[in-house]
Design an enzyme around this catalytic site. Sequence first.
Site, PDB file in Angstrom:
ATOM      1  N   PHE A 116       7.421  -8.566 -10.522  1.00 42.70           N
ATOM      2  CA  PHE A 116       8.772  -9.071 -10.454  1.00 42.70           C
ATOM      3  C   PHE A 116       8.493  -8.889  -8.655  1.00 42.70           C
ATOM      4  O   PHE A 116       7.442  -8.588  -7.963  1.00 42.70           O
ATOM      5  CB  PHE A 116      10.064  -7.761  -9.834  1.00 42.70           C
ATOM      6  CG  PHE A 116       9.626  -6.459  -9.276  1.00 42.70           C
ATOM      7  CD1 PHE A 116       8.869  -5.747  -9.615  1.00 42.70           C
ATOM      8  CD2 PHE A 116       9.732  -6.233  -7.255  1.00 42.70           C
ATOM      9  CE1 PHE A 116       8.317  -4.080  -8.803  1.00 42.70           C
ATOM     10  CE2 PHE A 116       9.612  -5.321  -6.931  1.00 42.70           C
ATOM     11  CZ  PHE A 116       9.330  -4.099  -7.274  1.00 42.70           C
ATOM     12  N   GLY A 122       5.817 -12.528   5.674  1.00 38.62           N
ATOM     13  CA  GLY A 122       6.639 -12.248   6.759  1.00 38.62           C
ATOM     14  C   GLY A 122       7.618 -10.868   6.603  1.00 38.62           C
ATOM     15  O   GLY A 122       8.064 -10.121   7.747  1.00 38.62           O
ATOM     16  N   GLY A 168       8.479  -7.388   3.805  1.00 35.23           N
ATOM     17  CA  GLY A 168       8.374  -6.563   2.746  1.00 35.23           C
ATOM     18  C   GLY A 168       9.892  -5.210   3.164  1.00 35.23           C
ATOM     19  O   GLY A 168      10.948  -5.330   1.703  1.00 35.23           O
ATOM     20  N   SER A 169      10.292  -5.032   3.880  1.00 39.10           N
ATOM     21  CA  SER A 169      10.962  -3.838   4.122  1.00 39.10           C
ATOM     22  C   SER A 169      12.111  -4.804   4.270  1.00 39.10           C
ATOM     23  O   SER A 169      13.655  -4.503   2.944  1.00 39.10           O
ATOM     24  CB  SER A 169      11.205  -2.120   5.467  1.00 39.10           C
ATOM     25  OG  SER A 169       9.502  -1.821   4.932  1.00 39.10           O
ATOM     26  N   ARG A 204     -18.148  26.362  -7.041  1.00 40.45           N
ATOM     27  CA  ARG A 204     -18.913  26.166  -5.590  1.00 40.45           C
ATOM     28  C   ARG A 204     -19.338  27.202  -5.394  1.00 40.45           C
ATOM     29  O   ARG A 204     -17.939  28.135  -5.518  1.00 40.45           O
ATOM     30  CB  ARG A 204     -18.064  24.895  -5.167  1.00 40.45           C
ATOM     31  CG  ARG A 204     -19.222  24.969  -4.137  1.00 40.45           C
ATOM     32  CD  ARG A 204     -20.389  23.673  -3.751  1.00 40.45           C
ATOM     33  NE  ARG A 204     -20.565  23.903  -2.742  1.00 40.45           N
ATOM     34  CZ  ARG A 204     -22.468  23.258  -2.516  1.00 40.45           C
ATOM     35  NH1 ARG A 204     -22.662  22.880  -4.114  1.00 40.45           N
ATOM     36  NH2 ARG A 204     -22.337  23.139  -1.557  1.00 40.45           N
ATOM     37  N   GLN A 211      -9.906  33.600  -0.039  1.00 38.07           N
ATOM     38  CA  GLN A 211      -8.401  33.682   0.559  1.00 38.07           C
ATOM     39  C   GLN A 211      -8.421  32.400   1.425  1.00 38.07           C
ATOM     40  O   GLN A 211      -7.391  31.598   0.564  1.00 38.07           O
ATOM     41  CB  GLN A 211      -8.092  34.249   1.480  1.00 38.07           C
ATOM     42  CG  GLN A 211      -6.770  34.962   1.895  1.00 38.07           C
ATOM     43  CD  GLN A 211      -6.048  35.730   1.698  1.00 38.07           C
ATOM     44  OE1 GLN A 211      -6.228  36.069   3.377  1.00 38.07           O
ATOM     45  NE2 GLN A 211      -5.015  36.650   1.504  1.00 38.07           N
ATOM     46  N   ILE A 269     -11.685  20.279  -0.772  1.00 36.32           N
ATOM     47  CA  ILE A 269     -11.953  21.796  -1.345  1.00 36.32           C
ATOM     48  C   ILE A 269     -13.095  21.193  -2.069  1.00 36.32           C
ATOM     49  O   ILE A 269     -14.467  21.843  -2.109  1.00 36.32           O
ATOM     50  CB  ILE A 269     -11.209  21.835  -2.506  1.00 36.32           C
ATOM     51  CG1 ILE A 269     -10.574  22.532  -1.971  1.00 36.32           C
ATOM     52  CG2 ILE A 269     -12.159  22.879  -3.688  1.00 36.32           C
ATOM     53  CD1 ILE A 269      -9.106  23.510  -3.562  1.00 36.32           C
ATOM     54  N   GLY A 288     -18.634  17.826   1.196  1.00 35.82           N
ATOM     55  CA  GLY A 288     -19.180  16.583   0.941  1.00 35.82           C
ATOM     56  C   GLY A 288     -19.007  16.210  -0.052  1.00 35.82           C
ATOM     57  O   GLY A 288     -19.202  14.044  -0.110  1.00 35.82           O
ATOM     58  N   GLU A 316       7.567   0.236  -3.456  1.00 32.06           N
ATOM     59  CA  GLU A 316       8.939   0.213  -3.699  1.00 32.06           C
ATOM     60  C   GLU A 316       9.933   1.366  -2.354  1.00 32.06           C
ATOM     61  O   GLU A 316      10.617   1.727  -2.763  1.00 32.06           O
ATOM     62  CB  GLU A 316       8.561   1.598  -4.850  1.00 32.06           C
ATOM     63  CG  GLU A 316      10.258   0.979  -6.161  1.00 32.06           C
ATOM     64  CD  GLU A 316       8.358  -0.433  -6.881  1.00 32.06           C
ATOM     65  OE1 GLU A 316       8.432  -1.024  -6.568  1.00 32.06           O
ATOM     66  OE2 GLU A 316       8.652   0.406  -7.962  1.00 32.06           O
TER      67      GLU A 316
HETATM   68  C1  LIG Z   1      -0.129  -2.936  -3.974  1.00 30.01           C
HETATM   69  C2  LIG Z   1       0.890  -2.965  -3.434  1.00 30.01           C
HETATM   70  C3  LIG Z   1       1.594  -3.561  -4.375  1.00 30.01           C
HETATM   71  C4  LIG Z   1       3.051  -4.265  -4.061  1.00 30.01           C
HETATM   72  N1  LIG Z   1       3.838  -4.861  -5.490  1.00 30.01           N
HETATM   73  C5  LIG Z   1       4.344  -5.720  -4.821  1.00 30.01           C
HETATM   74  C6  LIG Z   1       5.421  -6.569  -6.140  1.00 30.01           C
HETATM   75  O1  LIG Z   1       4.812  -5.668  -7.631  1.00 30.01           O
HETATM   76  N2  LIG Z   1       7.268  -6.997  -5.468  1.00 30.01           N
HETATM   77  C7  LIG Z   1       6.471  -7.005  -4.698  1.00 30.01           C
HETATM   78  O2  LIG Z   1       7.792  -7.545  -4.391  1.00 30.01           O
HETATM   79  N3  LIG Z   1       6.382  -6.307  -3.758  1.00 30.01           N
HETATM   80  C8  LIG Z   1       5.166  -5.108  -3.198  1.00 30.01           C
HETATM   81  N4  LIG Z   1       4.022  -5.036  -2.842  1.00 30.01           N
HETATM   82  C9  LIG Z   1       5.094  -5.072  -0.987  1.00 30.01           C
HETATM   83  C10 LIG Z   1       5.766  -3.838  -0.708  1.00 30.01           C
HETATM   84  O3  LIG Z   1       7.209  -3.757  -1.709  1.00 30.01           O
HETATM   85  C11 LIG Z   1       5.549  -3.906   0.585  1.00 30.01           C
HETATM   86  O4  LIG Z   1       4.353  -3.955   0.811  1.00 30.01           O
HETATM   87  C12 LIG Z   1       6.638  -2.791   1.550  1.00 30.01           C
HETATM   88  O5  LIG Z   1       8.027  -2.817   1.377  1.00 30.01           O
HETATM   89  C13 LIG Z   1       6.880  -2.751   2.977  1.00 30.01           C
HETATM   90  O6  LIG Z   1       6.785  -3.569   3.397  1.00 30.01           O
HETATM   91  P1  LIG Z   1       5.518  -4.609   4.370  1.00 30.01           P
HETATM   92  O7  LIG Z   1       4.442  -4.488   3.863  1.00 30.01           O
HETATM   93  O8  LIG Z   1       6.204  -5.965   4.891  1.00 30.01           O
HETATM   94  O9  LIG Z   1       6.310  -3.394   5.760  1.00 30.01           O
HETATM   95  P2  LIG Z   1       6.954  -3.808   6.680  1.00 30.01           P
HETATM   96  O10 LIG Z   1       8.359  -4.018   6.364  1.00 30.01           O
HETATM   97  O11 LIG Z   1       6.280  -5.096   7.845  1.00 30.01           O
HETATM   98  O12 LIG Z   1       7.087  -1.614   7.780  1.00 30.01           O
HETATM   99  C14 LIG Z   1       5.846  -1.990   8.629  1.00 30.01           C
HETATM  100  C15 LIG Z   1       5.840  -0.817   9.288  1.00 30.01           C
HETATM  101  O13 LIG Z   1       7.109  -1.171   9.483  1.00 30.01           O
HETATM  102  C16 LIG Z   1       8.079   0.192   9.673  1.00 30.01           C
HETATM  103  N5  LIG Z   1       9.633  -0.149   9.370  1.00 30.01           N
HETATM  104  C17 LIG Z   1       9.698  -1.343   8.814  1.00 30.01           C
HETATM  105  N6  LIG Z   1      11.222  -1.200   9.422  1.00 30.01           N
HETATM  106  C18 LIG Z   1      11.589  -0.595   9.908  1.00 30.01           C
HETATM  107  C19 LIG Z   1      13.036   0.900  10.720  1.00 30.01           C
HETATM  108  N7  LIG Z   1      13.960  -0.328  10.051  1.00 30.01           N
HETATM  109  N8  LIG Z   1      12.774   1.504  10.902  1.00 30.01           N
HETATM  110  C20 LIG Z   1      11.078   2.412  10.815  1.00 30.01           C
HETATM  111  N9  LIG Z   1      10.630   1.985  10.399  1.00 30.01           N
HETATM  112  C21 LIG Z   1      10.718   0.351   9.804  1.00 30.01           C
HETATM  113  C22 LIG Z   1       7.614   0.688   7.980  1.00 30.01           C
HETATM  114  O14 LIG Z   1       7.974   2.012   7.255  1.00 30.01           O
HETATM  115  C23 LIG Z   1       6.055   0.396   8.233  1.00 30.01           C
HETATM  116  O15 LIG Z   1       5.489   1.306   8.052  1.00 30.01           O
HETATM  117  C24 LIG Z   1       3.206  -4.024  -2.910  1.00 30.01           C
HETATM  118  C25 LIG Z   1       3.223  -4.195  -2.028  1.00 30.01           C
HETATM  119  C26 LIG Z   1       1.328  -3.288  -2.170  1.00 30.01           C
HETATM  120  C27 LIG Z   1       0.440  -2.778  -0.864  1.00 30.01           C
END
Ligand SMILES: Cc1cc2nc3c(=O)[nH]c(=O)nc-3n(C[C@H](O)[C@H](O)[C@H](O)COP(=O)(O)OP(=O)(O)OC[C@H]3O[C@@H](n4cnc5c(N)ncnc54)[C@H](O)[C@@H]3O)c2cc1C
Length: 401
Positions: A127, A133, A135-136, A284, A295, A353, A356, A379
């Site tokens: 998906f 540009g 992700g979130s 170890r 402990q 734990i 090296g 996710e």
């Molecule tokens: C190995 C890997 C596999 C992936 N697989 C998929 C996939 O199959 N399909 C897919 O669609 N995507 C995939 N992704 C993308 C992933 O979902 C995004 O990387 C993730 O959602 C974060 O988006 P970004 O990298 O653009 O970071 P950004 O959204 O740019 O965020 C950067 C930082 O800012 C913070 N931030 C952003 N907005 C806010 C806010 N409003 N308030 C506070 N903090 C905020 C974030 O928490 C983060 O710390 C994958 C990513 C990786 C690394």
Amino acid sequence: MTRLAQTAGLTDVQQEILKTVREFVDKEIIPVATELEHRDEYPQQIVDGLKELGLFGLMIPEEYGGLGESLLTYALCVEEIARGWMSVSGIINTHFIVAYMLKQHGTQEQKDHFLPRMALGEVRGAFSMSEPGLGSDVSAITSKAVKDGDEYVLNGQKMWLTNGGTSTLVAVLCRSDEGHPEGTAPHKSMTTFLVEKEPGFGEVRPGLTIPGKIDKMGYKGVDTTELIMDGLRIPANRVLGGQTGRGFYQMMDGVEVGRVNVAARGCGVAQRAFELGVSYAQQRNTFGKPIAQHQAIQFKLAEMATKVEAAHAMMVNAARKKDSGERNDLEAGMAKYLASEYCKEVVEDAFRIHGGYGFSKEYEIERLYREAPMLLIGEGTAEIQKMIIGRRLLEEYRLQG
Ligand SMILES: Cc1cc2nc3c(=O)[nH]c(=O)nc-3n(C[C@H](O)[C@H](O)[C@H](O)COP(=O)(O)OP(=O)(O)OC[C@H]3O[C@@H](n4cnc5c(N)ncnc54)[C@H](O)[C@@H]3O)c2cc1C
């Protein structure tokens, strides 16, 4: 070492499935995982084994040839698999999300066409929401679909597709303005397209290119790619659910069950880290006794085990809530947040734990140390989980009057 992460109230069928998966993990995954990971090699033999076990169809209804199991069964299997190698759980995760989205939102024709072959692992799902540009902030998607007769023409660039190369069906989220005039809220003008393609890299279908694998610090073996659409033509009957403008909700529904899955992965990786830590600590010796007898190390083991138990309990709770038909976004967000943070901490303690030797590629903990951070991001990051949790809490605890 099965004292931790027990689950009460499982049926005989669930217990049988989990026993089979655990044996498969111990025999077929753990002995080869680190070597394959270091070579960044796709675990084809393991994937063939998972197909034989029916894991690609675990949650697909029986009428479509799947096993029709619950989210809980699925999550517990994922936990076992991630205990062996997190990348293998990544191979089935995107497939599971796409199958779930089809089951929940697909037209009858789409379900009949895809689900039976997905259950066999012949069609493999990925998906795609993220772009270079964003992700979130999914609402900022720029990839665009324009209607042209009985087809849509898709243009744009996608980023971070897990299984981008090996999949043959990608659920792609695009902006589609048709029927949604300018000014429509961004999340109401998005559509999920079911894009079929050949596996592999390069131009895998006219107008669709998968450039190659992204080189990652961990989570190797599974391919993660970009996806470029340049005049990609998709028939109108491949709009998920047959209706435009529903894509954002469909994807968020998929990601919500995906969050339980990521929590389960965190639980599995943390369990393995604990196993490695508790075993090494008894072998170890320093200052005349095994380090487990100091402990400070015992306290570490106690903290690690407590985190493993807490994460497992929250993950199981989130899965059961969804299985009961109730909304589970709060529980899934909490489970994903806690399990991924605890996983990182448990892995780091196991690494310490090892002294090296944890830094040596000969020790499995080195691989886990590079894998755990991915769970903090995929996710939805920790910050995004906290936003979801916070909003839901304010809904539940709204002041009256
Ligand atoms: C190995 C890997 C596999 C992936 N697989 C998929 C996939 O199959 N399909 C897919 O669609 N995507 C995939 N992704 C993308 C992933 O979902 C995004 O990387 C993730 O959602 C974060 O988006 P970004 O990298 O653009 O970071 P950004 O959204 O740019 O965020 C950067 C930082 O800012 C913070 N931030 C952003 N907005 C806010 C806010 N409003 N308030 C506070 N903090 C905020 C974030 O928490 C983060 O710390 C994958 C990513 C990786 C690394």
